[in-house]
Design a protein around this motif. Structure first.
Motif, PDB file in Angstrom:
ATOM      1  N   LEU A 174       0.810  -1.220   0.000  1.00 39.51           N
ATOM      2  CA  LEU A 174       0.000   0.000   0.000  1.00 39.51           C
ATOM      3  C   LEU A 174       0.842   1.268   0.000  1.00 39.51           C
ATOM      4  CD1 LEU A 174      -3.025  -0.841   2.314  1.00 39.51           C
ATOM      5  CD2 LEU A 174      -3.121  -0.048  -0.050  1.00 39.51           C
ATOM      6  N   GLY A 175       1.924   1.268   0.775  1.00 36.22           N
ATOM      7  CA  GLY A 175       2.771   2.456   0.825  1.00 36.22           C
ATOM      8  C   GLY A 175       3.329   2.803  -0.541  1.00 36.22           C
ATOM      9  N   PHE A 176       3.807   1.782  -1.253  1.00 32.56           N
ATOM     10  CA  PHE A 176       4.347   2.009  -2.597  1.00 32.56           C
ATOM     11  C   PHE A 176       3.245   2.491  -3.540  1.00 32.56           C
ATOM     12  CE2 PHE A 176       4.962   0.124  -6.881  1.00 32.56           C
ATOM     13  CZ  PHE A 176       5.991   0.948  -7.295  1.00 32.56           C
ATOM     14  N   GLU A 177       2.067   1.853  -3.493  1.00 31.72           N
ATOM     15  CA  GLU A 177       0.982   2.250  -4.399  1.00 31.72           C
ATOM     16  C   GLU A 177       0.553   3.691  -4.151  1.00 31.72           C
ATOM     17  OE1 GLU A 177      -1.925   0.121  -5.970  1.00 31.72           O
ATOM     18  OE2 GLU A 177      -0.987  -1.849  -5.907  1.00 31.72           O
ATOM     19  N   PHE A 178       0.481   4.084  -2.886  1.00 32.14           N
ATOM     20  CA  PHE A 178       0.119   5.470  -2.572  1.00 32.14           C
ATOM     21  C   PHE A 178       1.175   6.425  -3.113  1.00 32.14           C
ATOM     22  CE2 PHE A 178       0.426   9.305  -0.075  1.00 32.14           C
ATOM     23  CZ  PHE A 178      -0.896   9.717   0.052  1.00 32.14           C
ATOM     24  N   MET A 179       2.440   6.148  -2.818  1.00 29.96           N
ATOM     25  CA  MET A 179       3.512   7.064  -3.212  1.00 29.96           C
ATOM     26  C   MET A 179       3.721   7.077  -4.722  1.00 29.96           C
ATOM     27  SD  MET A 179       4.357   8.458  -0.391  1.00 29.96           S
ATOM     28  CE  MET A 179       5.993   9.212  -0.451  1.00 29.96           C
ATOM     29  N   LEU A 180       3.476   5.954  -5.388  1.00 25.25           N
ATOM     30  CA  LEU A 180       3.591   5.899  -6.839  1.00 25.25           C
ATOM     31  C   LEU A 180       2.702   6.945  -7.486  1.00 25.25           C
ATOM     32  CD1 LEU A 180       4.806   4.204  -9.238  1.00 25.25           C
ATOM     33  CD2 LEU A 180       2.668   2.892  -9.180  1.00 25.25           C
ATOM     34  N   ASN A 181       1.523   7.171  -6.900  1.00 27.83           N
ATOM     35  CA  ASN A 181       0.582   8.155  -7.415  1.00 27.83           C
ATOM     36  C   ASN A 181       0.857   9.553  -6.867  1.00 27.83           C
ATOM     37  OD1 ASN A 181      -1.742   6.683  -9.001  1.00 27.83           O
ATOM     38  ND2 ASN A 181      -1.244   5.360  -7.281  1.00 27.83           N
ATOM     39  N   ALA A 182       0.952   9.677  -5.551  1.00 29.52           N
ATOM     40  CA  ALA A 182       1.013  10.997  -4.916  1.00 29.52           C
ATOM     41  C   ALA A 182       2.282  11.763  -5.265  1.00 29.52           C
ATOM     42  CB  ALA A 182       0.879  10.854  -3.402  1.00 29.52           C
ATOM     43  N   LEU A 183       3.384  11.066  -5.516  1.00 32.60           N
ATOM     44  CA  LEU A 183       4.632  11.756  -5.837  1.00 32.60           C
ATOM     45  C   LEU A 183       4.627  12.349  -7.243  1.00 32.60           C
ATOM     46  CD1 LEU A 183       7.274   9.409  -4.178  1.00 32.60           C
ATOM     47  CD2 LEU A 183       6.596  11.708  -3.432  1.00 32.60           C
ATOM     48  N   ARG A 184       3.604  12.045  -8.031  1.00 31.76           N
ATOM     49  CA  ARG A 184       3.471  12.688  -9.345  1.00 31.76           C
ATOM     50  C   ARG A 184       3.036  14.144  -9.205  1.00 31.76           C
ATOM     51  NH1 ARG A 184       3.243   9.489 -13.932  1.00 31.76           N
ATOM     52  NH2 ARG A 184       2.048  11.143 -14.959  1.00 31.76           N
ATOM     53  N   LEU A 185       2.473  14.500  -8.056  1.00 37.50           N
ATOM     54  CA  LEU A 185       1.993  15.860  -7.831  1.00 37.50           C
ATOM     55  C   LEU A 185       3.153  16.750  -7.394  1.00 37.50           C
ATOM     56  CD1 LEU A 185      -1.276  14.908  -5.953  1.00 37.50           C
ATOM     57  CD2 LEU A 185      -1.121  15.878  -8.254  1.00 37.50           C
ATOM     58  N   LEU A 233      11.170   7.220   3.577  1.00 33.92           N
ATOM     59  CA  LEU A 233      11.096   8.681   3.644  1.00 33.92           C
ATOM     60  C   LEU A 233      12.438   9.264   4.102  1.00 33.92           C
ATOM     61  CD1 LEU A 233       7.576   9.221   5.267  1.00 33.92           C
ATOM     62  CD2 LEU A 233       8.239   9.847   2.936  1.00 33.92           C
ATOM     63  N   ASP A 234      13.021   8.661   5.134  1.00 29.84           N
ATOM     64  CA  ASP A 234      14.316   9.143   5.637  1.00 29.84           C
ATOM     65  C   ASP A 234      15.381   9.059   4.556  1.00 29.84           C
ATOM     66  OD1 ASP A 234      13.206   9.624   8.122  1.00 29.84           O
ATOM     67  OD2 ASP A 234      13.886   7.718   8.993  1.00 29.84           O
ATOM     68  N   GLN A 235      15.417   7.940   3.854  1.00 32.00           N
ATOM     69  CA  GLN A 235      16.425   7.735   2.817  1.00 32.00           C
ATOM     70  C   GLN A 235      16.252   8.737   1.673  1.00 32.00           C
ATOM     71  OE1 GLN A 235      16.234   3.899   0.933  1.00 32.00           O
ATOM     72  NE2 GLN A 235      18.263   4.064   0.006  1.00 32.00           N
ATOM     73  N   ALA A 236      15.005   8.943   1.241  1.00 25.23           N
ATOM     74  CA  ALA A 236      14.737   9.881   0.147  1.00 25.23           C
ATOM     75  C   ALA A 236      15.102  11.302   0.544  1.00 25.23           C
ATOM     76  CB  ALA A 236      13.270   9.798  -0.257  1.00 25.23           C
ATOM     77  N   ASN A 287      11.208   8.225 -11.151  1.00 22.97           N
ATOM     78  CA  ASN A 287      11.131   6.763 -11.107  1.00 22.97           C
ATOM     79  C   ASN A 287      11.984   6.199  -9.985  1.00 22.97           C
ATOM     80  OD1 ASN A 287       9.397   6.695 -13.274  1.00 22.97           O
ATOM     81  ND2 ASN A 287      10.985   6.257 -14.786  1.00 22.97           N
ATOM     82  N   ASP A 288      13.188   6.752  -9.812  1.00 28.36           N
ATOM     83  CA  ASP A 288      14.065   6.290  -8.732  1.00 28.36           C
ATOM     84  C   ASP A 288      13.442   6.581  -7.370  1.00 28.36           C
ATOM     85  OD1 ASP A 288      16.152   5.416 -10.484  1.00 28.36           O
ATOM     86  OD2 ASP A 288      16.736   7.501 -10.758  1.00 28.36           O
ATOM     87  N   LEU A 289      12.845   7.768  -7.234  1.00 31.92           N
ATOM     88  CA  LEU A 289      12.213   8.131  -5.970  1.00 31.92           C
ATOM     89  C   LEU A 289      11.049   7.196  -5.666  1.00 31.92           C
ATOM     90  CD1 LEU A 289      11.665   9.977  -3.543  1.00 31.92           C
ATOM     91  CD2 LEU A 289      10.499  11.560  -5.105  1.00 31.92           C
ATOM     92  N   GLN A 290      10.212   6.930  -6.644  1.00 32.33           N
ATOM     93  CA  GLN A 290       9.042   6.063  -6.412  1.00 32.33           C
ATOM     94  C   GLN A 290       9.475   4.656  -6.010  1.00 32.33           C
ATOM     95  OE1 GLN A 290       7.451   6.801 -10.305  1.00 32.33           O
ATOM     96  NE2 GLN A 290       5.734   8.028  -9.530  1.00 32.33           N
ATOM     97  N   GLN A 291      10.509   4.150  -6.652  1.00 32.09           N
ATOM     98  CA  GLN A 291      10.955   2.774  -6.393  1.00 32.09           C
ATOM     99  C   GLN A 291      11.507   2.598  -4.977  1.00 32.09           C
ATOM    100  OE1 GLN A 291      13.602   1.647  -9.568  1.00 32.09           O
ATOM    101  NE2 GLN A 291      12.001   1.885 -11.129  1.00 32.09           N
ATOM    102  N   MET A 292      11.882   3.694  -4.338  1.00 34.93           N
ATOM    103  CA  MET A 292      12.396   3.592  -2.973  1.00 34.93           C
ATOM    104  C   MET A 292      11.313   3.152  -2.004  1.00 34.93           C
ATOM    105  SD  MET A 292      14.792   7.015  -2.910  1.00 34.93           S
ATOM    106  CE  MET A 292      15.447   6.729  -1.270  1.00 34.93           C
ATOM    107  N   PHE A 293      10.045   3.223  -2.432  1.00 33.53           N
ATOM    108  CA  PHE A 293       8.936   2.872  -1.534  1.00 33.53           C
ATOM    109  C   PHE A 293       8.386   1.483  -1.806  1.00 33.53           C
ATOM    110  CE2 PHE A 293       9.313   7.403  -1.453  1.00 33.53           C
ATOM    111  CZ  PHE A 293       9.157   7.694  -0.105  1.00 33.53           C
ATOM    112  N   LEU A 294       9.079   0.715  -2.664  1.00 34.48           N
ATOM    113  CA  LEU A 294       8.728  -0.684  -2.797  1.00 34.48           C
ATOM    114  C   LEU A 294       8.873  -1.359  -1.450  1.00 34.48           C
ATOM    115  CD1 LEU A 294      10.427  -1.536  -6.200  1.00 34.48           C
ATOM    116  CD2 LEU A 294       7.990  -1.744  -5.697  1.00 34.48           C
ATOM    117  N   ARG A 295       8.176  -2.479  -1.259  1.00 35.35           N
ATOM    118  CA  ARG A 295       8.137  -3.160   0.030  1.00 35.35           C
ATOM    119  C   ARG A 295       9.529  -3.245   0.666  1.00 35.35           C
ATOM    120  NH1 ARG A 295       4.850  -7.806   1.812  1.00 35.35           N
ATOM    121  NH2 ARG A 295       4.010  -7.876  -0.293  1.00 35.35           N
TER     122      ARG A 295
END
Length: 413
Positions: A342-353, A377-380, A404-412
């Motif tokens: 869920l965290g990745f799915e949320f961030m995959l969308n919200a970080l486009r804004l 979040l800390d790492q990013a 893309n790199d930022l979004q992938q950091m939130f994979l499980r």
């Protein structure tokens, strides 16, 4: 948002738990706890087009010998009726009719579709109702009828005003037809979007700038400007054309930023630019991890319940969709989104804004505390890809460049 109530999930699953078991599930570690449901949108897919474009990976099929309009409209109503138990009591805030080329529908067919939707669903009084349209299918009277039926926003697939680039993209319209389509949109609608693409085969920076200038000259409330990508399973993937290199593509992106900003368009999402107050509400709901029910061939849904979030996909091929809908089973796939995803799915969308999202939105839409993604979040933030404070989380300029790199950091984790 509306307070959530227990919702029966329809044909796929059925709750038989006692009140005690339900309470135990609520307290079980790992269970989601959504205190309110997100806004709900409706997506309607129309799968036919005049000709398949070589770059297109959408679920679209050439209507060589016409298409079964009545049968498809019957199926859409049946599909929607079957889905109602999943969304009882929830209001629809936006509708998007996409494709394919929905503007191939007759005026009477579109009127019937919207009438069926209004009969079955409660619509918000200010509902944004968008239909995609291609310039090669524009007729003034037909679009006036669409407007009278309830369409209040158009999304027009221009792609380019340059005849050579339109030919390379396999479009059925030319530059003059594109300009005429925008004129018709202006006459019949006060809210519309122009879709354009850049980094096209053999396109120069000057040619890209001319397309942008022409589009801005029409003063559309909204612009979508997409970088051409060679998607798998398309003609362009099999036979790649010569396209601008990364440096030239970056120059085009910088030009777009400068030209749109100078014309008063806010760049609010990766590919979206809008005049003040004219952001696409339907797409914003996607990017803010809202809910949507998708009906029609290949349509996707994301629906929230008190302790789970599910995704669905309808049968993709029009024939299979029609056959299975008649049998009462239009849904080909349904699954619950795992808590760890869920965290990745949320961030995959919200970080486009570009402006990011308010911190509490994460808990509202996922049912989890923000510390569920704390390590990422800390790492990013350490890498300079993300800005956050007590109120907001948003990508930095560097983060937008390497999204893309930022979004992938939130994979499980």
């Amino acid at each position: 948002m509306i307070p959530i109530k227990p919702v029966t999930s329809g044909a796929t699953t059925k709750s038989t738990s006692t009140p005690a078991e339900a309470a135990a599930a609520f307290l079980r570690p790992g269970t989601l706890h959504l205190t309110a449901l997100p806004p709900l949108s409706l997506y309607v897919h129309f799968p036919w087009c005049v000709r398949k474009c070589p770059y297109c990976d959408f679920n679209s099929h050439e209507a060589r010998d016409g298409f079964p309009e009545k049968e498809y409209l019957d199926a859409l109503r049946t599909d929607l009726e079957a889905a109602l138990p999943l969304i009882w009591g929830r209001k629809i805030y936006t509708i998007f009719i996409g494709g394919g080329t929905p503007s191939l529908m007759s005026a009477a067919g579109l009127d019937r579709l919207l009438s069926d939707i209004r009969t079955l669903l409660p619509l918000d009084g200010r509902a944004e109702i968008t239909m995609e349209a291609n310039p090669g299918t524009f007729e003034m009277e037909k679009f006036r009828s669409y407007r009278a039926s309830g369409i209040n926003r158009l999304s027009i697939g221009i792609q380019s005003f340059n005849p050579h680039h339109l030919q390379a993209l396999g479009r059925i319209h030319d530059g003059d037809e594109a300009r005429r389509a925008v004129d018709i949109a202006h006459a019949a609608f006060d809210n519309f979007n122009l879709d354009l693409m850049y980094a096209l085969p053999s396109q120069t920076l000057d040619e890209a700038a001319q397309d942008v200038a022409t589009a801005i000259g029409f003063a559309p409330p909204h612009l979508s400007l997409y970088h051409l990508t060679l998607e798998p399973n398309t003609y362009f993937a099999k036979y790649p054309p010569t396209v601008p290199d990364d440096d030239l593509s970056a120059e085009m992106q910088d030009m777009i930023q400068d030209r749109t900003a100078a014309a008063g368009y806010g760049h609010y999402e990766v590919s979206a630019y809008a005049q003040a107050g004219r952001q696409a509400r339907h797409n914003l709901n996607y990017w803010q991890f809202g809910d949507y029910l998708g009906i029609g061939a290949g349509a996707h849904s994301k629906l929230s319940f008190p302790h789970r979030i599910i995704r669905q996909m309808r049968y993709k091929q029009p024939k299979a969709y029609l056959e299975n809908t008649v049998k009462g089973s239009p849904v080909q796939e349904e699954f619950e989104i795992e808590r760890g995803e869920l965290g990745f799915e949320f961030m995959l969308n919200a970080l486009r804004l570009n402006d990011g999202f308010e911190v509490n939105l994460f808990a509202e839409r996922t049912g989890m505390a923000i510390n569920a993604i704390g390590q990422a979040l800390d790492q990013a933030e350490r890498k300079g890809l993300l800005y956050r404070d007590h109120r907001i989380i948003r990508p930095t300029e560097l983060g937008r460049r390497f999204l893309n790199d930022l979004q992938q950091m939130f994979l499980r984790e």
